[in-house]
Design a protein around this motif. Structure first.
Motif, PDB file in Angstrom:
ATOM      1  N   PHE A  62      -3.439  18.953   2.090  1.00 39.57           N
ATOM      2  CA  PHE A  62      -3.081  17.550   1.845  1.00 39.57           C
ATOM      3  C   PHE A  62      -1.656  17.478   1.342  1.00 39.57           C
ATOM      4  O   PHE A  62      -1.237  18.229   0.453  1.00 39.57           O
ATOM      5  N   ALA A  63      -0.899  16.578   1.931  1.00 40.25           N
ATOM      6  CA  ALA A  63       0.425  16.203   1.454  1.00 40.25           C
ATOM      7  C   ALA A  63       0.570  14.724   1.752  1.00 40.25           C
ATOM      8  O   ALA A  63       0.407  14.300   2.900  1.00 40.25           O
ATOM      9  N   GLY A  64       0.836  13.935   0.742  1.00 39.42           N
ATOM     10  CA  GLY A  64       0.921  12.499   0.974  1.00 39.42           C
ATOM     11  C   GLY A  64       0.828  11.716  -0.315  1.00 39.42           C
ATOM     12  O   GLY A  64       1.181  12.207  -1.393  1.00 39.42           O
ATOM     13  N   THR A  65       0.333  10.484  -0.210  1.00 40.15           N
ATOM     14  CA  THR A  65       0.232   9.587  -1.357  1.00 40.15           C
ATOM     15  C   THR A  65      -1.151   8.953  -1.408  1.00 40.15           C
ATOM     16  O   THR A  65      -1.816   8.766  -0.383  1.00 40.15           O
ATOM     17  N   HIS A 116      -9.325   0.324   8.143  1.00 39.78           N
ATOM     18  CA  HIS A 116      -9.097   1.060   9.386  1.00 39.78           C
ATOM     19  C   HIS A 116      -8.368   2.342   9.049  1.00 39.78           C
ATOM     20  O   HIS A 116      -7.589   2.409   8.093  1.00 39.78           O
ATOM     21  N   GLY A 117      -8.611   3.356   9.845  1.00 41.08           N
ATOM     22  CA  GLY A 117      -7.893   4.611   9.714  1.00 41.08           C
ATOM     23  C   GLY A 117      -6.937   4.791  10.871  1.00 41.08           C
ATOM     24  O   GLY A 117      -6.935   4.027  11.833  1.00 41.08           O
ATOM     25  N   GLY A 118      -6.120   5.819  10.761  1.00 32.10           N
ATOM     26  CA  GLY A 118      -5.205   6.157  11.839  1.00 32.10           C
ATOM     27  C   GLY A 118      -4.919   7.640  11.815  1.00 32.10           C
ATOM     28  O   GLY A 118      -4.805   8.242  10.741  1.00 32.10           O
ATOM     29  N   GLY A 119      -4.835   8.231  12.982  1.00 33.11           N
ATOM     30  CA  GLY A 119      -4.565   9.660  13.008  1.00 33.11           C
ATOM     31  C   GLY A 119      -4.034  10.125  14.345  1.00 33.11           C
ATOM     32  O   GLY A 119      -4.419   9.617  15.399  1.00 33.11           O
ATOM     33  N   ALA A 120      -3.161  11.081  14.303  1.00 28.64           N
ATOM     34  CA  ALA A 120      -2.602  11.756  15.465  1.00 28.64           C
ATOM     35  C   ALA A 120      -1.986  13.041  14.926  1.00 28.64           C
ATOM     36  O   ALA A 120      -1.923  13.232  13.705  1.00 28.64           O
ATOM     37  N   PRO A 121      -1.539  13.941  15.790  1.00 30.52           N
ATOM     38  CA  PRO A 121      -0.922  15.163  15.271  1.00 30.52           C
ATOM     39  C   PRO A 121       0.187  14.867  14.262  1.00 30.52           C
ATOM     40  O   PRO A 121       1.113  14.119  14.540  1.00 30.52           O
ATOM     41  N   GLY A 122       0.037  15.407  13.055  1.00 33.14           N
ATOM     42  CA  GLY A 122       1.066  15.245  12.039  1.00 33.14           C
ATOM     43  C   GLY A 122       1.035  13.948  11.270  1.00 33.14           C
ATOM     44  O   GLY A 122       1.966  13.665  10.512  1.00 33.14           O
ATOM     45  N   MET A 123      -0.018  13.160  11.397  1.00 33.22           N
ATOM     46  CA  MET A 123      -0.117  11.902  10.648  1.00 33.22           C
ATOM     47  C   MET A 123      -1.575  11.519  10.449  1.00 33.22           C
ATOM     48  O   MET A 123      -2.419  11.769  11.314  1.00 33.22           O
ATOM     49  N   ASN A 124      -1.870  10.934   9.295  1.00 36.35           N
ATOM     50  CA  ASN A 124      -3.221  10.455   9.020  1.00 36.35           C
ATOM     51  C   ASN A 124      -3.149   9.426   7.904  1.00 36.35           C
ATOM     52  O   ASN A 124      -2.399   9.598   6.941  1.00 36.35           O
ATOM     53  N   ILE A 126      -9.740  -1.081  -3.770  1.00 35.15           N
ATOM     54  CA  ILE A 126      -8.897  -0.816  -2.602  1.00 35.15           C
ATOM     55  C   ILE A 126      -8.485   0.649  -2.654  1.00 35.15           C
ATOM     56  O   ILE A 126      -8.025   1.132  -3.696  1.00 35.15           O
ATOM     57  N   ILE A 127      -8.642   1.340  -1.540  1.00 35.28           N
ATOM     58  CA  ILE A 127      -8.263   2.749  -1.426  1.00 35.28           C
ATOM     59  C   ILE A 127      -7.242   2.860  -0.302  1.00 35.28           C
ATOM     60  O   ILE A 127      -7.526   2.480   0.838  1.00 35.28           O
ATOM     61  N   ALA A 128      -6.067   3.370  -0.610  1.00 35.37           N
ATOM     62  CA  ALA A 128      -5.045   3.610   0.410  1.00 35.37           C
ATOM     63  C   ALA A 128      -4.580   5.053   0.283  1.00 35.37           C
ATOM     64  O   ALA A 128      -4.152   5.472  -0.797  1.00 35.37           O
ATOM     65  N   VAL A 129      -4.695   5.790   1.382  1.00 25.78           N
ATOM     66  CA  VAL A 129      -4.273   7.192   1.401  1.00 25.78           C
ATOM     67  C   VAL A 129      -3.454   7.421   2.666  1.00 25.78           C
ATOM     68  O   VAL A 129      -3.863   7.028   3.761  1.00 25.78           O
ATOM     69  N   LEU A 130      -2.283   8.043   2.512  1.00 28.34           N
ATOM     70  CA  LEU A 130      -1.432   8.365   3.653  1.00 28.34           C
ATOM     71  C   LEU A 130      -1.024   9.831   3.567  1.00 28.34           C
ATOM     72  O   LEU A 130      -0.781  10.356   2.472  1.00 28.34           O
ATOM     73  N   ALA A 131      -0.945  10.484   4.718  1.00 26.96           N
ATOM     74  CA  ALA A 131      -0.587  11.900   4.761  1.00 26.96           C
ATOM     75  C   ALA A 131       0.322  12.173   5.945  1.00 26.96           C
ATOM     76  O   ALA A 131       0.199  11.522   6.992  1.00 26.96           O
ATOM     77  N   ASN A 132       1.219  13.138   5.788  1.00 21.05           N
ATOM     78  CA  ASN A 132       2.053  13.559   6.909  1.00 21.05           C
ATOM     79  C   ASN A 132       1.582  14.901   7.462  1.00 21.05           C
ATOM     80  O   ASN A 132       2.365  15.752   7.854  1.00 21.05           O
ATOM     81  N   LEU A 133       0.262  15.049   7.508  1.00 26.52           N
ATOM     82  CA  LEU A 133      -0.411  16.197   8.105  1.00 26.52           C
ATOM     83  C   LEU A 133      -1.485  15.689   9.062  1.00 26.52           C
ATOM     84  O   LEU A 133      -1.839  14.513   9.059  1.00 26.52           O
ATOM     85  N   PRO A 152      -8.139  15.508   9.273  1.00 25.52           N
ATOM     86  CA  PRO A 152      -8.496  14.370   8.418  1.00 25.52           C
ATOM     87  C   PRO A 152      -7.915  14.463   7.015  1.00 25.52           C
ATOM     88  O   PRO A 152      -8.621  14.215   6.031  1.00 25.52           O
ATOM     89  N   ALA A 153      -6.634  14.850   6.886  1.00 27.01           N
ATOM     90  CA  ALA A 153      -6.051  15.074   5.562  1.00 27.01           C
ATOM     91  C   ALA A 153      -6.213  13.871   4.645  1.00 27.01           C
ATOM     92  O   ALA A 153      -6.627  14.005   3.482  1.00 27.01           O
ATOM     93  N   ALA A 154      -5.885  12.676   5.131  1.00 30.93           N
ATOM     94  CA  ALA A 154      -6.021  11.470   4.315  1.00 30.93           C
ATOM     95  C   ALA A 154      -7.460  10.972   4.282  1.00 30.93           C
ATOM     96  O   ALA A 154      -7.954  10.511   3.248  1.00 30.93           O
ATOM     97  N   GLY A 155      -8.147  11.061   5.422  1.00 25.93           N
ATOM     98  CA  GLY A 155      -9.510  10.561   5.507  1.00 25.93           C
ATOM     99  C   GLY A 155     -10.453  11.253   4.549  1.00 25.93           C
ATOM    100  O   GLY A 155     -11.346  10.620   3.965  1.00 25.93           O
ATOM    101  N   ARG A 156     -10.271  12.553   4.364  1.00 27.29           N
ATOM    102  CA  ARG A 156     -11.131  13.290   3.431  1.00 27.29           C
ATOM    103  C   ARG A 156     -10.991  12.753   2.004  1.00 27.29           C
ATOM    104  O   ARG A 156     -11.982  12.584   1.285  1.00 27.29           O
TER     105      ARG A 156
END
Length: 480
Positions: A167-170, A434-442, A454-461, A464-468
């Motif tokens: 995980f890397a993100g906010t 809603h979620g979002g994901g593709a290679p290198g983003m989640n 409210i839960i907001a998680v963003l990752a640059n991996l 399911p880095a953010a989804g988890r």
């Protein structure tokens, strides 16, 4: 930009196509069962042992013995994502078929597996499928905690994942406008050692669909379009006449129009030239519906491209200008947009996909510009602002907010798809987002209209880095 959690299909019996879909599931409290001493039982036990051990060479040998076309890289990626499985229950057993329940080691997810083998020795595996199951009395959700206990558990979970470089993100948790927790972790740019910050902008994949659906509902509320109309009423020159005549705005909003995806060989070949929404229509607009519109849910990025074109036709301006003025500005979102990748964007993170045992930049996979289907960027604070704006009817009146967010078509255990929003109930709590994901983003946005969380998680991996992280805290926050 397909969010992982939006995929909810039964995976055919082929080891090379294994994937575990993401949802909120529970934990079985029982002693580990023994696999039966049958051909199917022995093959499943061997698969589980090798999969969990994760030794590439021995697992590849096993796969080749059972499926010569197996892709070991895909299987190892699946192993990395899940962390392996624990067997929790055997449900049905015959000599050549076995079904039961396994729990993913890396999350709360539960799945029902089905193993089938050839009746003749050496009992080659004919297929192995996994399908998520919802919580039940035998498989309850994790226990709800107090808010402080849930946040403490979240901090421990984030530390574990960041320490493992998963995980890397906010992360930002709020209750209405009250901040409950926030944090930034890992690097926004590994090459230049730039850390992530709370105001770092992350690519959000399919999360743009929430903004697109809101825009369409604003136009409907204003009487400028009807959701029951075929899209040909507004896109008079649409290339495929069957799509124009049969697919309605409602179908596009619910992924039931049969309009298909945008990703694949055609996208890869034409990626540099896909700079406008109309350029996607020029490439894909001749396709007929993949099935009778309205017949079933089938996640369609192209359908949301068409909704963006619809916004442009009806509003008379650019899709990007419309969402900036009528959604981002109204919600107080100051760091959200979809400028082209070639344009310098302050604080936009680099994305990293896991390939060959290491994290690599995802530059060569990115669309030239985000679209109405996905690919823009945002921050966790902006996403929290958006959720509050939806709940407080700043973007739509109460009637149309309900129309926007109330689930309409089944899309998985405990969940429905509304208009560009998921509508799920797990562990006694309803979550929209809603979620979002593709290679290198989640990314993942969840908000509960009942509790106000409210839960907001963003990752640059990779997903399911953010989804988890989002699923973990959503399952543990108090209901009230």
């Amino acid at each position: 930009m397909v969010p992982v959690r939006a995929l909810n299909v039964y995976i055919p019996f082929m080891p090379r196509r294994l994937i575990l879909l993401v949802c909120l599931c529970g934990i079985l409290a029982a002693q580990p069962p023994q696999t039966p001493d049958t051909p199917a039982g022995r093959q499943f036990a061997r698969w589980l042992e090798l999969f969990n051990r994760g030794q590439r060479d021995e697992f590849q040998k096993f796969l080749k013995e059972n499926d010569p076309e197996a892709q070991i890289d895909q299987e190892m990626d699946f192993r990395r994502m899940t962390g392996g499985f624990d067997l929790k229950k055997i449900e049905e057993s015959t000599p050549n078929k076995l079904t039961g329940i396994v729990k993913e080691r890396d999350s709360d997810n539960l799945a029902r597996f089905t193993m089938e083998v050839d009746p003749a020795p050496p009992h080659q595996i004919k297929g192995l499928g996994l399908r998520l199951i919802p919580p039940s009395p035998d498989a309850p959700s994790p226990a709800r905690l107090s808010e402080s206990e849930a946040i403490a558990a979240l901090q421990a979970e984030i530390k574990k994942r960041t320490d493992d470089d998963r995980f890397a993100g906010t992360v930002m948790i709020a209750k209405g406008h009250k901040l409950v927790f926030s944090g930034a972790y890992g690097l926004a740019d590994r090459e230049h050692q730039i850390p992530n910050r709370l105001d770092t902008r992350f690519r959000i994949g399919s999360m743009n669909k929430m903004f697109t659906a809101t825009a369409v509902l604003q136009l409907a509320q204003a009487g400028k379009l009807k959701l029951t109309d075929p899209i040909g009423k507004y896109l008079a020159d649409y290339p495929n006449k069957e799509v124009a005549a049969k697919v309605t705005v409602h179908h596009l909003l619910t992924h039931t129009g049969g309009t298909g995806d945008i990703f694949g060989p055609d996208f890869d070949k034409n990626r540099p030239t896909l700079r406008t929404l109309d350029s996607y229509v020029a490439l894909y607009g001749q396709r007929p519906p993949a099935f009778e519109p309205g017949a079933r849910f089938d996640y369609s990025n192209y359908g949301f491209i068409l909704l963006g074109v619809l916004v442009e036709k009806v509003s008379g301006g650019s899709y990007y200008d419309y969402v900036r003025e009528h959604i981002f500005h109204e919600a107080g979102m100051t760091r959200t947009d979809s400028l082209a990748e070639e344009e310098k964007v302050d604080g936009r993170s680099a994305g990293y996909m896991y390939q060959g045992g290491k994290w690599k930049p995802n530059d060569d996979t990115l669309p030239v510009r985000g679209t109405s289907a996905g690919g823009g960027y945002s921050t966790v604070a902006d996403l929290v602002s958006f959720a509050n704006a939806v709940m407080e009817h700043k973007l739509l009146n109460a009637e149309y907010t309900e129309l926007l967010t109330r689930g309409k078509v089944e899309r998985g255990p405990g969940g429905k798809y509304a208009y560009g929003f998921s509508d799920e109930t797990a562990g006694g709590m309803r979550w929209l987002g809603h979620g979002g994901g593709a290679p290198g983003m989640n990314g993942e946005l969840k908000f509960s209209p009942d509790s106000g969380y409210i839960i907001a998680v963003l990752a640059n991996l990779d997903p399911p880095a953010a989804g988890r992280i989002a699923d973990f805290i959503a399952a543990r926050l108090p209901v009230h």
